[in-house]
Design a protein around this motif. Structure first.
Motif, PDB file in Angstrom:
ATOM      1  N   ILE A 132       0.880  -1.167   0.000  1.00  0.00           N
ATOM      2  CA  ILE A 132       0.000   0.000   0.000  1.00  0.00           C
ATOM      3  C   ILE A 132       0.915   1.213   0.000  1.00  0.00           C
ATOM      4  O   ILE A 132       1.831   1.314   0.834  1.00  0.00           O
ATOM      5  N   ALA A 133       0.712   2.099  -0.966  1.00  0.00           N
ATOM      6  CA  ALA A 133       1.639   3.211  -1.181  1.00  0.00           C
ATOM      7  C   ALA A 133       0.874   4.511  -1.383  1.00  0.00           C
ATOM      8  O   ALA A 133      -0.343   4.520  -1.624  1.00  0.00           O
ATOM      9  N   VAL A 134       1.608   5.600  -1.306  1.00  0.00           N
ATOM     10  CA  VAL A 134       1.068   6.937  -1.580  1.00  0.00           C
ATOM     11  C   VAL A 134       2.049   7.660  -2.504  1.00  0.00           C
ATOM     12  O   VAL A 134       3.157   7.173  -2.764  1.00  0.00           O
ATOM     13  N   ALA A 135       1.660   8.827  -2.980  1.00  0.00           N
ATOM     14  CA  ALA A 135       2.556   9.620  -3.826  1.00  0.00           C
ATOM     15  C   ALA A 135       3.797  10.027  -3.040  1.00  0.00           C
ATOM     16  O   ALA A 135       3.764  10.156  -1.809  1.00  0.00           O
ATOM     17  N   GLY A 136       4.896  10.218  -3.761  1.00  0.00           N
ATOM     18  CA  GLY A 136       6.158  10.538  -3.120  1.00  0.00           C
ATOM     19  C   GLY A 136       6.116  11.797  -2.274  1.00  0.00           C
ATOM     20  O   GLY A 136       6.836  11.905  -1.278  1.00  0.00           O
ATOM     21  N   ASP A 137       5.264  12.753  -2.626  1.00  0.00           N
ATOM     22  CA  ASP A 137       5.187  14.016  -1.889  1.00  0.00           C
ATOM     23  C   ASP A 137       4.011  14.061  -0.914  1.00  0.00           C
ATOM     24  O   ASP A 137       3.672  15.117  -0.368  1.00  0.00           O
ATOM     25  N   SER A 138       3.371  12.922  -0.654  1.00  0.00           N
ATOM     26  CA  SER A 138       2.233  12.876   0.258  1.00  0.00           C
ATOM     27  C   SER A 138       2.685  13.140   1.695  1.00  0.00           C
ATOM     28  O   SER A 138       3.802  12.792   2.092  1.00  0.00           O
ATOM     29  N   ASP A 139       1.794  13.767   2.482  1.00  0.00           N
ATOM     30  CA  ASP A 139       2.100  13.993   3.891  1.00  0.00           C
ATOM     31  C   ASP A 139       1.737  12.784   4.753  1.00  0.00           C
ATOM     32  O   ASP A 139       1.893  12.808   5.971  1.00  0.00           O
ATOM     33  N   GLY A 225      11.183   7.833  -7.208  1.00  0.00           N
ATOM     34  CA  GLY A 225      10.726   8.780  -6.204  1.00  0.00           C
ATOM     35  C   GLY A 225       9.292   9.229  -6.373  1.00  0.00           C
ATOM     36  O   GLY A 225       8.821  10.114  -5.648  1.00  0.00           O
ATOM     37  N   ASP A 226       8.579   8.626  -7.330  1.00  0.00           N
ATOM     38  CA  ASP A 226       7.204   9.047  -7.587  1.00  0.00           C
ATOM     39  C   ASP A 226       6.239   8.557  -6.521  1.00  0.00           C
ATOM     40  O   ASP A 226       5.196   9.185  -6.289  1.00  0.00           O
ATOM     41  N   ILE A 227       6.525   7.422  -5.903  1.00  0.00           N
ATOM     42  CA  ILE A 227       5.653   6.925  -4.843  1.00  0.00           C
ATOM     43  C   ILE A 227       6.492   6.466  -3.662  1.00  0.00           C
ATOM     44  O   ILE A 227       7.696   6.227  -3.791  1.00  0.00           O
ATOM     45  N   LYS A 228       5.865   6.350  -2.497  1.00  0.00           N
ATOM     46  CA  LYS A 228       6.527   5.781  -1.320  1.00  0.00           C
ATOM     47  C   LYS A 228       5.631   4.695  -0.735  1.00  0.00           C
ATOM     48  O   LYS A 228       4.406   4.837  -0.656  1.00  0.00           O
ATOM     49  N   VAL A 229       6.266   3.600  -0.372  1.00  0.00           N
ATOM     50  CA  VAL A 229       5.546   2.450   0.159  1.00  0.00           C
ATOM     51  C   VAL A 229       5.298   2.652   1.652  1.00  0.00           C
ATOM     52  O   VAL A 229       6.244   2.845   2.425  1.00  0.00           O
ATOM     53  N   LEU A 230       4.036   2.589   2.038  1.00  0.00           N
ATOM     54  CA  LEU A 230       3.691   2.702   3.458  1.00  0.00           C
ATOM     55  C   LEU A 230       3.853   1.369   4.171  1.00  0.00           C
ATOM     56  O   LEU A 230       4.244   1.327   5.336  1.00  0.00           O
ATOM     57  N   ALA A 231       3.537   0.282   3.460  1.00  0.00           N
ATOM     58  CA  ALA A 231       3.628  -1.033   4.087  1.00  0.00           C
ATOM     59  C   ALA A 231       3.670  -2.125   3.037  1.00  0.00           C
ATOM     60  O   ALA A 231       3.034  -2.019   1.982  1.00  0.00           O
ATOM     61  N   VAL A 232       4.428  -3.161   3.340  1.00  0.00           N
ATOM     62  CA  VAL A 232       4.418  -4.406   2.568  1.00  0.00           C
ATOM     63  C   VAL A 232       3.568  -5.397   3.343  1.00  0.00           C
ATOM     64  O   VAL A 232       3.733  -5.548   4.562  1.00  0.00           O
ATOM     65  N   LEU A 233       2.682  -6.098   2.644  1.00  0.00           N
ATOM     66  CA  LEU A 233       1.797  -7.051   3.306  1.00  0.00           C
ATOM     67  C   LEU A 233       2.450  -8.428   3.346  1.00  0.00           C
ATOM     68  O   LEU A 233       1.945  -9.413   2.801  1.00  0.00           O
ATOM     69  N   ALA A 234       3.606  -8.478   4.003  1.00  0.00           N
ATOM     70  CA  ALA A 234       4.380  -9.709   4.161  1.00  0.00           C
ATOM     71  C   ALA A 234       4.533 -10.032   5.643  1.00  0.00           C
ATOM     72  O   ALA A 234       4.450  -9.128   6.485  1.00  0.00           O
ATOM     73  N   PRO A 235       4.774 -11.287   5.977  1.00  0.00           N
ATOM     74  CA  PRO A 235       4.938 -11.645   7.391  1.00  0.00           C
ATOM     75  C   PRO A 235       6.151 -10.969   8.022  1.00  0.00           C
ATOM     76  O   PRO A 235       6.129 -10.589   9.192  1.00  0.00           O
ATOM     77  N   ASP A 236       7.223 -10.819   7.240  1.00  0.00           N
ATOM     78  CA  ASP A 236       8.462 -10.199   7.700  1.00  0.00           C
ATOM     79  C   ASP A 236       8.985  -9.287   6.605  1.00  0.00           C
ATOM     80  O   ASP A 236       8.540  -9.363   5.454  1.00  0.00           O
ATOM     81  N   ARG A 237       9.946  -8.458   6.925  1.00  0.00           N
ATOM     82  CA  ARG A 237      10.545  -7.597   5.900  1.00  0.00           C
ATOM     83  C   ARG A 237      11.135  -8.441   4.777  1.00  0.00           C
ATOM     84  O   ARG A 237      11.717  -9.509   5.024  1.00  0.00           O
TER      85      ARG A 237
END
Length: 331
Positions: A132-139, A225-237
């Motif tokens: 789940i990601a948002v734009a790179g410049d999102s607050d 740099g266009d988007i930033k990942v908020l979270a990976v839906l994985a058990p571990d990194r």
């Protein structure tokens, strides 16, 4: 909590392939004009699967000619599925990119008149964990920030994905929202596009506030740099360069979603052709070239072929049908 994690099938899958797998050697069939259908526009996960595997098939000299990639968008994969079933049912040179999105749509009856048994399931080339990601410049800087924003004002956040409403990209958002304590996940505003590439474009244009997809289709946009990942839906990194992305679990949201990637073939494909293509996919998966592609794009191991893959898809369809009923997407 219903979660989708591909890891438990690894050992069984490796055993199944070792015992009952295929080899491309000494088979009566040899492809001539190989084609891979990507059931979406360019830039998404199915397009990635077709192009990368097609290139590997030719580079490894498994097929004699370059694999033609045909983008056939529409209906969350339904247009391509219907075309294969109704018009190209006996095409021995055709393979089609598939994923959890495919089994999800089949589970929900979203391909009218079509079922998983109308095609032949060839094999997987890895598992692609959801992001789940948002734009790179999102607050917005964390998954908890995003979920808190949705809780306070659901209408303020639209989430884009490359699958139809009720599809896998949609379900991943709902799984995360449910885990974050959002009781009525039907308040989530999901906007469907024909492929992850188009969804990311809408995110970058400011037309939506978040993106639900997979790590492979997001990576290029993260690198730019266009988007930033908020979270990976994985058990571990995830390993390697992907370890910089936090998991949902780290943020107190117990959500896991693994998207398998693989291929199906026409239901009327000959047994010799089916054995060739199942073996070809398995050979690509086992190659050093594909291991490098997996490492570069965040794909995790998932090795299923032939009958083992057919059984796996049947299980995924059953689980997704149960989840979809639970959250009211189907009756």
């Amino acid at each position: 909590m219903i979660q989708f994690d591909a890891r438990p099938v690894f050992v069984a899958a490796v055993f199944a392939v070792a015992v009952g797998g295929f080899s491309t050697a000494a088979l009566a069939f040899e492809p001539t004009n190989s084609e891979c259908i990507a059931p979406a526009n360019a830039g998404g996960g199915w397009d990635f699967t077709c192009r990368q595997v097609g290139k590997a098939l030719y580079d490894l000299e498994i097929v004699p000619n370059p694999v033609q990639v045909t983008n056939m968008a529409g209906g969350g994969g339904g247009v391509a599925y219907a075309a294969v079933v109704n018009k190209r049912n006996d095409d021995n040179d055709l393979i089609v990119a598939a994923s959890s999105a495919t089994s999800t749509r089949l589970a929900q009856g979203a391909f009218p008149g079509n079922t998983m048994d109308q095609v032949r399931w060839l094999g997987t080339v890895g598992a692609d964990y959801g992001v789940i990601a948002v734009a790179g410049d999102s607050d917005i800087n964390s998954l908890t920030d995003l979920m808190d924003k949705i809780k306070s004002d659901p209408s303020s956040v639209s989430v884009a994905g490359g699958s139809a409403v009720g599809g896998w990209d949609h379900l991943k958002v709902l799984i995360a929202a449910n885990a974050a304590g959002i009781d009525d996940v039907r308040t989530i505003k999901y906007v469907a596009f024909e492929g992850g590439g188009e969804a990311v474009t809408q995110l970058m244009g400011g037309h939506v506030q978040a993106f639900s997809g997979d790590i492979s289709e997001a990576k290029g946009f993260v690198d730019s740099g266009d988007i930033k990942v908020l979270a990976v839906l994985a058990p571990d990194r995830l390993p390697g360069e992907f370890d910089k992305f936090p998991t949902a679990r780290e943020q107190g949201i117990d959500a896991v979603g693994a998207n398998w990637r693989g291929f199906y073939a026409p239901g009327g494909m000959s047994d010799d052709a089916y054995a060739f293509w199942a073996g070809a996919i398995a050979d690509v998966y086992a190659s050093d070239e594909w291991k490098a592609i997996m490492a570069d794009n965040g794909l995790m191991p998932l090795d299923l072929s032939g009958d083992a893959f057919q059984a796996f898809v049947a299980e995924q369809v059953a689980k997704t049908e149960a989840l979809s009923k639970e959250i009211g997407l189907i009756k």
